[in-house]
Design an enzyme around this catalytic site. Sequence first.
Site, PDB file in Angstrom:
ATOM      1  N   CYS A 139       3.052   1.703   3.150  1.00 49.13           N
ATOM      2  CA  CYS A 139       4.200   0.794   3.174  1.00 49.13           C
ATOM      3  C   CYS A 139       5.301   1.274   2.235  1.00 49.13           C
ATOM      4  CB  CYS A 139       3.751  -0.618   2.820  1.00 49.13           C
ATOM      5  SG  CYS A 139       2.591  -1.319   4.019  1.00 49.13           S
ATOM      6  N   CYS A 156       0.842  -1.201   0.000  1.00 49.90           N
ATOM      7  CA  CYS A 156       0.000   0.000   0.000  1.00 49.90           C
ATOM      8  C   CYS A 156       0.880   1.255   0.000  1.00 49.90           C
ATOM      9  CB  CYS A 156      -0.932   0.002   1.205  1.00 49.90           C
ATOM     10  SG  CYS A 156      -0.092   0.233   2.779  1.00 49.90           S
TER      11      CYS A 156
END
Length: 116
Positions: free
Chosen positions: A50, A47
């Site tokens: 991250c 994502c």
Amino acid sequence: MLLFNSKKKESARNKQSDCCCENACNTLNITAISGNVKSIKVLGSGCQKCHKQFENVKDAIRRLNIDVDVEYITDMEEIMMYGIMTMPAIVINEKIVSAGRVLRANEIEDILVHLK
């Protein structure tokens, strides 16, 4: 009046140091830090948060001039082996140092500088 002045001094003292060691880390030898860091892994699902964590880790090691590869792991089976339930997470030398929030580059630098 005296109580007010003591609070002012305390808050000014807290603003001067950016980390828990009262900025003594600024005098540390970067070569010693580099020798302590064998591996860095960012665990995440892929994502945006991250990816941001991965970029912040790379920025921190670039600023500290540490020669270490940073792995970005998205394989859920491998992540589960670390017991991580919230991501992103940072693993340094196979030890979980952060999970569940995106650390800024300066926070990661603090972790690396104080690594034992």
